[in-house]
Design a protein around this motif. Sequence first.
Motif, PDB file in Angstrom:
ATOM      1  N   ILE A   2       2.746   0.505 -13.285  1.00  0.00           N
ATOM      2  CA  ILE A   2       2.347   1.006 -11.965  1.00  0.00           C
ATOM      3  C   ILE A   2       2.343  -0.142 -10.958  1.00  0.00           C
ATOM      4  O   ILE A   2       2.865  -0.016  -9.848  1.00  0.00           O
ATOM      5  CB  ILE A   2       0.941   1.652 -12.023  1.00  0.00           C
ATOM      6  CG1 ILE A   2       0.883   2.741 -13.082  1.00  0.00           C
ATOM      7  CG2 ILE A   2       0.528   2.170 -10.649  1.00  0.00           C
ATOM      8  CD1 ILE A   2       1.593   3.993 -12.781  1.00  0.00           C
ATOM      9  N   LEU A   3       1.749  -1.280 -11.344  1.00  0.00           N
ATOM     10  CA  LEU A   3       1.663  -2.401 -10.412  1.00  0.00           C
ATOM     11  C   LEU A   3       3.042  -2.994 -10.117  1.00  0.00           C
ATOM     12  O   LEU A   3       3.323  -3.403  -8.993  1.00  0.00           O
ATOM     13  CB  LEU A   3       0.714  -3.470 -10.965  1.00  0.00           C
ATOM     14  CG  LEU A   3      -0.754  -3.019 -11.025  1.00  0.00           C
ATOM     15  CD1 LEU A   3      -1.592  -3.982 -11.841  1.00  0.00           C
ATOM     16  CD2 LEU A   3      -1.336  -2.891  -9.616  1.00  0.00           C
ATOM     17  N   LEU A   4       3.904  -2.984 -11.140  1.00  0.00           N
ATOM     18  CA  LEU A   4       5.263  -3.484 -10.931  1.00  0.00           C
ATOM     19  C   LEU A   4       6.011  -2.596  -9.934  1.00  0.00           C
ATOM     20  O   LEU A   4       6.690  -3.087  -9.033  1.00  0.00           O
ATOM     21  CB  LEU A   4       6.015  -3.538 -12.263  1.00  0.00           C
ATOM     22  CG  LEU A   4       7.496  -3.906 -12.183  1.00  0.00           C
ATOM     23  CD1 LEU A   4       7.674  -5.308 -11.640  1.00  0.00           C
ATOM     24  CD2 LEU A   4       8.166  -3.777 -13.532  1.00  0.00           C
ATOM     25  N   THR A   5       5.863  -1.288 -10.105  1.00  0.00           N
ATOM     26  CA  THR A   5       6.517  -0.363  -9.185  1.00  0.00           C
ATOM     27  C   THR A   5       6.044  -0.618  -7.756  1.00  0.00           C
ATOM     28  O   THR A   5       6.840  -0.635  -6.816  1.00  0.00           O
ATOM     29  CB  THR A   5       6.220   1.091  -9.585  1.00  0.00           C
ATOM     30  OG1 THR A   5       6.534   1.242 -10.965  1.00  0.00           O
ATOM     31  CG2 THR A   5       7.053   2.056  -8.779  1.00  0.00           C
ATOM     32  N   ALA A   6       4.731  -0.815  -7.615  1.00  0.00           N
ATOM     33  CA  ALA A   6       4.190  -1.079  -6.286  1.00  0.00           C
ATOM     34  C   ALA A   6       4.731  -2.393  -5.742  1.00  0.00           C
ATOM     35  O   ALA A   6       5.089  -2.506  -4.568  1.00  0.00           O
ATOM     36  CB  ALA A   6       2.669  -1.109  -6.340  1.00  0.00           C
ATOM     37  N   MET A   7       4.827  -3.385  -6.620  1.00  0.00           N
ATOM     38  CA  MET A   7       5.273  -4.694  -6.175  1.00  0.00           C
ATOM     39  C   MET A   7       6.711  -4.656  -5.689  1.00  0.00           C
ATOM     40  O   MET A   7       7.092  -5.353  -4.746  1.00  0.00           O
ATOM     41  CB  MET A   7       5.126  -5.690  -7.321  1.00  0.00           C
ATOM     42  CG  MET A   7       4.867  -7.099  -6.849  1.00  0.00           C
ATOM     43  SD  MET A   7       4.429  -8.179  -8.193  1.00  0.00           S
ATOM     44  CE  MET A   7       2.738  -7.823  -8.489  1.00  0.00           C
ATOM     45  N   GLN A   8       7.508  -3.810  -6.337  1.00  0.00           N
ATOM     46  CA  GLN A   8       8.919  -3.753  -5.960  1.00  0.00           C
ATOM     47  C   GLN A   8       9.128  -3.101  -4.597  1.00  0.00           C
ATOM     48  O   GLN A   8      10.190  -3.234  -4.008  1.00  0.00           O
ATOM     49  CB  GLN A   8       9.712  -3.033  -7.051  1.00  0.00           C
ATOM     50  CG  GLN A   8       9.922  -3.954  -8.242  1.00  0.00           C
ATOM     51  CD  GLN A   8      10.527  -3.265  -9.428  1.00  0.00           C
ATOM     52  OE1 GLN A   8      10.452  -2.043  -9.550  1.00  0.00           O
ATOM     53  NE2 GLN A   8      11.108  -4.032 -10.328  1.00  0.00           N
ATOM     54  N   SER A   9       8.103  -2.390  -4.119  1.00  0.00           N
ATOM     55  CA  SER A   9       8.240  -1.787  -2.794  1.00  0.00           C
ATOM     56  C   SER A   9       7.802  -2.759  -1.698  1.00  0.00           C
ATOM     57  O   SER A   9       7.852  -2.436  -0.516  1.00  0.00           O
ATOM     58  CB  SER A   9       7.410  -0.498  -2.720  1.00  0.00           C
ATOM     59  OG  SER A   9       6.041  -0.821  -2.679  1.00  0.00           O
ATOM     60  N   LEU A  10       7.364  -3.956  -2.108  1.00  0.00           N
ATOM     61  CA  LEU A  10       6.946  -4.955  -1.118  1.00  0.00           C
ATOM     62  C   LEU A  10       8.189  -5.528  -0.423  1.00  0.00           C
ATOM     63  O   LEU A  10       9.154  -5.897  -1.069  1.00  0.00           O
ATOM     64  CB  LEU A  10       6.161  -6.073  -1.816  1.00  0.00           C
ATOM     65  CG  LEU A  10       5.665  -7.222  -0.935  1.00  0.00           C
ATOM     66  CD1 LEU A  10       4.670  -6.715   0.090  1.00  0.00           C
ATOM     67  CD2 LEU A  10       5.022  -8.285  -1.785  1.00  0.00           C
TER      68      LEU A  10
ATOM     69  N   HIS B 202      -2.887 -13.246  -0.098  1.00  0.00           N
ATOM     70  CA  HIS B 202      -2.908 -12.657   1.239  1.00  0.00           C
ATOM     71  C   HIS B 202      -1.842 -11.599   1.470  1.00  0.00           C
ATOM     72  O   HIS B 202      -1.963 -10.776   2.364  1.00  0.00           O
ATOM     73  CB  HIS B 202      -2.807 -13.749   2.302  1.00  0.00           C
ATOM     74  CG  HIS B 202      -4.018 -14.638   2.321  1.00  0.00           C
ATOM     75  ND1 HIS B 202      -5.243 -14.180   2.747  1.00  0.00           N
ATOM     76  CD2 HIS B 202      -4.206 -15.910   1.907  1.00  0.00           C
ATOM     77  CE1 HIS B 202      -6.126 -15.161   2.622  1.00  0.00           C
ATOM     78  NE2 HIS B 202      -5.525 -16.220   2.095  1.00  0.00           N
ATOM     79  N   ILE B 203      -0.809 -11.600   0.680  1.00  0.00           N
ATOM     80  CA  ILE B 203       0.239 -10.587   0.879  1.00  0.00           C
ATOM     81  C   ILE B 203       0.326  -9.644  -0.314  1.00  0.00           C
ATOM     82  O   ILE B 203       0.251  -8.431  -0.178  1.00  0.00           O
ATOM     83  CB  ILE B 203       1.607 -11.260   1.116  1.00  0.00           C
ATOM     84  CG1 ILE B 203       1.520 -12.122   2.378  1.00  0.00           C
ATOM     85  CG2 ILE B 203       2.686 -10.208   1.274  1.00  0.00           C
ATOM     86  CD1 ILE B 203       2.760 -12.912   2.653  1.00  0.00           C
ATOM     87  N   ILE B 204       0.480 -10.210  -1.509  1.00  0.00           N
ATOM     88  CA  ILE B 204       0.738  -9.363  -2.675  1.00  0.00           C
ATOM     89  C   ILE B 204      -0.499  -8.548  -3.061  1.00  0.00           C
ATOM     90  O   ILE B 204      -0.419  -7.319  -3.238  1.00  0.00           O
ATOM     91  CB  ILE B 204       1.234 -10.225  -3.861  1.00  0.00           C
ATOM     92  CG1 ILE B 204       2.597 -10.830  -3.484  1.00  0.00           C
ATOM     93  CG2 ILE B 204       1.372  -9.393  -5.116  1.00  0.00           C
ATOM     94  CD1 ILE B 204       3.174 -11.757  -4.499  1.00  0.00           C
ATOM     95  N   VAL B 205      -1.653  -9.211  -3.169  1.00  0.00           N
ATOM     96  CA  VAL B 205      -2.846  -8.489  -3.609  1.00  0.00           C
ATOM     97  C   VAL B 205      -3.207  -7.332  -2.663  1.00  0.00           C
ATOM     98  O   VAL B 205      -3.427  -6.214  -3.124  1.00  0.00           O
ATOM     99  CB  VAL B 205      -4.033  -9.464  -3.832  1.00  0.00           C
ATOM    100  CG1 VAL B 205      -5.329  -8.686  -4.012  1.00  0.00           C
ATOM    101  CG2 VAL B 205      -3.770 -10.333  -5.051  1.00  0.00           C
TER     102      VAL B 205
END
Lengths: 276, 289
Positions: free
Chosen positions: B172-180, B201-204
Amino acid sequence: MARQVTLNRRLINTGVAWAFGILIFFPIFWTILTSFKTEAEAISLSPSLFDFDWTLENYQEVNSRSNYPRYFMNSVIIAVGSTLLGLIIAVPAAWSMAFVPSKKTRGILLWMLSTKMLPPVGVLIPIYLIFRDWGMLDSRTGLVIVLTMVNLPIIVWMLFTYFREIPGEILEAARMDGAGLKSEILYVLTPMALPGIASTLLLNVILAWNEAFWTLVLTTTKAAPLTQFIASYSSPEGLFYAKLSAASTMAIAPVLILGWFSQKQLVRGLTFGAVK
Amino acid sequence: MSTTHSRTAGKAMLSPAVILLFLWMIVPLAMTLYFSFLHYNLLTPGTSFAGIANYQYFLTDPAFFEALGNTLAIVGGVLIITVVGGTLLALLLDQPMFGQGIVRLLFIAPFFVMPTVTALVWKNMFMNPTNGLFAWLANTLGATPIDFLGHHPLASIIMIVSWQWLPFATLILLTAMQSLDSEQIEAAEMDGASAVSRFFHIIVPHLARAGTVVILIQTIFLLSIFAEILVTTNGGPGYASTNIPYLVYMQSLLQFDVGGGSAGGIVAVVLANIVAIFLMRMVGKNLDL
């Protein structure tokens, strides 16, 4: 999108990620490997990785000795049955909430999710006693009903998120062309909704296949699915590592493969579209 | 868009699900509540009104406090391990590499393994103090093997359950990260932000929503952990690895004490509701309907 990185950096990433991946996958790998060993080799105090005599005797023995096919069929019937029954109830509900939303829709959705918060032990005793009095303990029908209700909120939520992404303009266009409610549903919505329904089906089969609390509590032998079958190995049969491994491999293989196929939908489905 | 006609149809289509779910929830719950005020044991005939005796008995039993603590330890421990570990692994998997698709399959696999299999495989093939792989590892390294489930039952269960749920959090977190948006990261990089401050400051903040979902879904399942305990330790030794669901199960189906078990069930429901109210607020804020 992909940033330029040096080959070195990419190789290091690859190495570290694969190392962690293999570490996490190792218990499954080890189980599969052990299932092909003889019992003596499986329990050996100095385990060997590949240099052992591969054998299929564990699979044969598990199949013949403990009526594995019956447990397997119970798992299939319970998982597929409860998913289909759930879809029959949930599709219309999710449909109406997605396309004819009212002020109450948000409340109903949150309420449905909140029923998942109800711990199974809160309703364990009445369900157990009702099942006992109605002769439904250890019956597939009983388990299908229970698992349908347990997973219904999830099914509704998943379908709702999929349906909501079907654009309303298409419906209006169909209506302008004079399509009635029936043909609108049959010819316009259904084809667009099918992928969402298919992913919901897949994910719920996985959830129902692995559901352990109700299957362990409500079945003993007749209707017992694979969860119960594996649990029966807990002692002292569990010390037969090779046979335990063979039984485990057969129990997890179908769902592991289904899960790998549906991992993309898993994210969407289980997070109700909140994470993409 | 909606007409009176379609609204009526909508209600008709919605009601079966609502009615069935309502019945499924309210009938057994009302019965549990009713039983919780009775002296009712399946081994002795008849029932009689007990008042709050069952609750008194359940809530003052030292086993209850142990089970409550264990329940919180399991939920909290697994959440910390999976969310922190999941974030780090997602960060790793988000990097450019070879064979990312296959690594992803390796990572997600434990999530699909049925809990009874997970529990038995870990108990016998890994944690067994004589024949387990950990024992072999310890012996090879010249250390003394640890009797994981005998001496550290709760920690062992947390470890097993974490293995099972880490993939879910990672995915789930990887999927979210890839939309960054990677341009955002690059801009920050140009401005001289260090990797650590880029992360915090950005990823979290970007992962907050996905993290909420992970915590919500996992809490629902972790509050009711059952099979892993049944198969590995049977709640023991003593009550060292008994959680509330397991305690209620023992009381009602092993000791046949319907009244006492019901009181325990109601206590479990109340506890879950406290957690639920808190979680639903979080979700209500983070999910737009």
